[in-house]
Design a protein around this motif. Structure first.
Motif, mmCIF file in Angstrom:
data_model
loop_
_atom_site.group_PDB
_atom_site.id
_atom_site.type_symbol
_atom_site.label_atom_id
_atom_site.label_comp_id
_atom_site.label_asym_id
_atom_site.label_seq_id
_atom_site.Cartn_x
_atom_site.Cartn_y
_atom_site.Cartn_z
ATOM 1 N N VAL A 470 -3.723 0.686 36.626
ATOM 2 C CA VAL A 470 -3.744 1.933 35.850
ATOM 3 C C VAL A 470 -4.268 3.077 36.704
ATOM 4 O O VAL A 470 -3.750 4.207 36.674
ATOM 5 C CB VAL A 470 -4.595 1.759 34.578
ATOM 6 C CG1 VAL A 470 -4.820 3.096 33.873
ATOM 7 C CG2 VAL A 470 -3.912 0.775 33.624
ATOM 8 N N GLU A 471 -5.282 2.808 37.481
ATOM 9 C CA GLU A 471 -5.836 3.832 38.365
ATOM 10 C C GLU A 471 -4.782 4.316 39.356
ATOM 11 O O GLU A 471 -4.658 5.524 39.623
ATOM 12 C CB GLU A 471 -7.046 3.260 39.100
ATOM 13 C CG GLU A 471 -7.848 4.293 39.863
ATOM 14 C CD GLU A 471 -9.078 3.667 40.512
ATOM 15 O OE1 GLU A 471 -10.201 4.018 40.117
ATOM 16 O OE2 GLU A 471 -8.901 2.820 41.425
ATOM 17 N N ALA A 472 -3.993 3.366 39.906
ATOM 18 C CA ALA A 472 -2.941 3.746 40.848
ATOM 19 C C ALA A 472 -1.822 4.525 40.155
ATOM 20 O O ALA A 472 -1.276 5.473 40.717
ATOM 21 C CB ALA A 472 -2.375 2.500 41.518
ATOM 22 N N LEU A 473 -1.476 4.148 38.930
ATOM 23 C CA LEU A 473 -0.397 4.809 38.204
ATOM 24 C C LEU A 473 -0.758 6.228 37.793
ATOM 25 O O LEU A 473 0.064 7.146 37.874
ATOM 26 C CB LEU A 473 -0.021 4.001 36.963
ATOM 27 C CG LEU A 473 0.750 2.691 37.187
ATOM 28 C CD1 LEU A 473 0.831 1.900 35.891
ATOM 29 C CD2 LEU A 473 2.158 2.982 37.708
ATOM 30 N N THR A 474 -1.989 6.406 37.329
ATOM 31 C CA THR A 474 -2.375 7.699 36.783
ATOM 32 C C THR A 474 -3.033 8.627 37.794
ATOM 33 O O THR A 474 -3.064 9.841 37.601
ATOM 34 C CB THR A 474 -3.345 7.510 35.604
ATOM 35 O OG1 THR A 474 -4.566 6.900 36.080
ATOM 36 C CG2 THR A 474 -2.726 6.621 34.528
#
Length: 482
Positions: A470-474
């Protein structure tokens, strides 16, 4: 909102962990086992569900999502099966002429469902879970060849990847680790051109270096036949392929055991256990052998440091005595005996014997109790302290509890089997998690319950790996646990 598809979802460990991350929604979950789908649906009612053989599903039947979590069947990759992992010879591609287990081959083939679904949906991030032995998927004369081909297909669809080897007890970035050991391989894929996940941030458990105190550790690979610094593979531990070390050089990157939780936290100590000597049916010889070996190993005399600097630990008395200093700083603990600390004509005696004379000088007697042990039923299993994480939970009830306390002999210890809800707690399922059997709304048999737990992903690992995704996506930082 970040959406997730959970293929081979089982009873829902991966989905349970994923939804611990704010903003993550499980959109689709699929599995071939009715009891697993019933259980998943009871605990994740907002997700769509499909009970199907995923290898026969057309990928466009399911919606596209931001993350794909896939846990292809792992039992037929594992060395625990005790069988060779080659492909064998086939007539017309259907029947094995050499006795090869065709069901096992079909099981391993579920790995190919990952590139099938990746081709159809081009998920920005894919996380694949399996046993470490899946790295050597391929013919006997080319171990790992098929796995390499599988990675090549994923690369052809535009994915970069990193292989993660992680024990569930050490997945503690966004919350506590599990109370059971579960070494697994996780392959994380992300589309080329997209932000890569921050692996260093999320994959370093904490431990206490004798020189530097509590800090995040680094994974250090041994030089073995099957692993090297440029090709890491394997499991954690003394007999495994990697350890953890302090990241600082002043201590020469000392080997440090990561902080872990104990199996004792998952055990329901209120449940009764029967004294071994009172059983109407004697335990099997192999079980008693494991109990005695564990009892002898963990209840042996200990040399205990009573003064001096932090970091000193008790050592078995059959090892060399630590450096002798000018101070009397070592005590002797001899379980399960009475230890007479001062004077008299003897130094110790059985706890079943009368206590030596009680003098007016004070408390001169120490009683060391027998430890609580977990006793596995594996052929090559050994008893372990309940203060350590539970050994890997399988699909069959194979752990028992030996309750120690004040005893004079093994036969005075109390013994019972570990219950399914204790396995579930050790695997980090919430206490209010509902398990359902083959019929919707009805509880599973004990066998079905243990099977679902033993096949599950530990939620804490999914929690950490999905947080990383999620951190990488957002592009928005997620703060790990302190």
């Amino acid at each position: 909102m970040i959406t997730l598809t959970d293929l081979f979802c089982g009873a829902g460990g991966s989905s349970t962990g994923a939804t611990k991350i704010p903003g993550v929604q499980v959109r689709m979950a699929a599995n071939h086992a009715r009891k697993a789908v019933n259980t998943h649906q009871a605990n994740h009612p907002d997700a769509d569900h499909d009970c199907a053989d995923i290898s026969q599903v057309v990928p466009t039947r399911y919606p596209a999502t931001d993350i794909l979590w896939a846990s292809p069947e792992c039992t037929n990759h594992s060395r625990a099966k005790g069988r060779r992992r080659g492909h064998g010879e086939f007539n017309d591609g259907l029947f094995a002429t050499d006795g090869t287990d065709e069901a096992a081959i079909r099981s391993r083939a579920t790995m190919w469902d990952v590139p099938r679904f990746a081709e159809a949906h081009r998920y920005p991030i894919i996380i694949v879970e399996n046993v470490p032995d899946a790295r050597w998927w391929g013919p006997d004369d080319m171990p790992g060849g098929t796995f390499d081909a599988w990675l090549a297909v994923m690369r052809s669809w535009g994915y970069e990847h990193r292989i993660i080897y992680l024990d569930s007890a050490h997945a503690q970035a966004y919350g506590p680790g599990s109370r059971s050991r579960r070494p697994r391989m996780y392959v994380k894929f992300w589309l080329k051109g997209h932000r890569a996940p921050d692996f260093e941030k999320w994959l370093r458990p904490y431990g206490d270096c004798p020189m530097h105190g509590r800090l995040q550790l680094i994974q250090a690979w041994k030089h073995t036949k099957m692993s090297s610094p440029d090709r890491p593979w394997g499991v954690y531990g003394k007999s495994g392929q990697y350890l953890y070390r302090c990241p600082r050089v002043e201590c020469r990157n000392a080997i440090v055991e990561p902080a872990v939780r104990s199996a004792a936290e998952a055990i329901d100590w209120s449940l009764p256990a029967q004294v071994i000597g009172d059983r109407s049916r004697a335990l099997k010889p192999n079980t008693m052998r494991r109990i005695r070996e564990g009892f002898d190993r963990f209840a042996r005399p200990l040399l205990v440091p009573t003064e001096g600097r932090e970091g000193k630990t008790a050592d078995p008395a059959d090892r060399p005595l630590r450096t002798v200093t000018t101070r009397n700083e070592t005590g002797l603990a001899v379980p399960p005996y009475m230890v007479e600390l001062r004077g008299g004509g003897s130094s110790h005696r059985s706890a079943a014997a009368p206590m030596s004379t009680v003098t007016a000088g004070g408390n001169h007697h120490g009683l060391v109790t027998a430890p609580d042990l977990l006793v596995p039923y594996y052929t090559n299993g050994n008893a372990q302290l309940a203060a350590e994480p539970m050994a890997t939970v399988t699909t069959v009830e194979r752990h028992s509890l030996l309750v120690g306390g004040r005893v004079a002999a093994v036969e005075e210890c109390r013994f019972r089997m570990i219950e399914p809800h204790e396995y579930a707690r050790a695997m980090e399922f919430p206490d209010d998690y509902v398990f359902i059997g083959e019929t919707a709304g009805k509880p599973p048999t004990k066998r079905q319950w243990v099977e679902m737990v033993g096949n599950a992903v530990t939620p804490n690992v999914a929690r950490d790996l999905v947080a990383m995704a999620v951190e990488a996506l957002t592009g928005e930082a997620i703060e790990p646990a302190a």
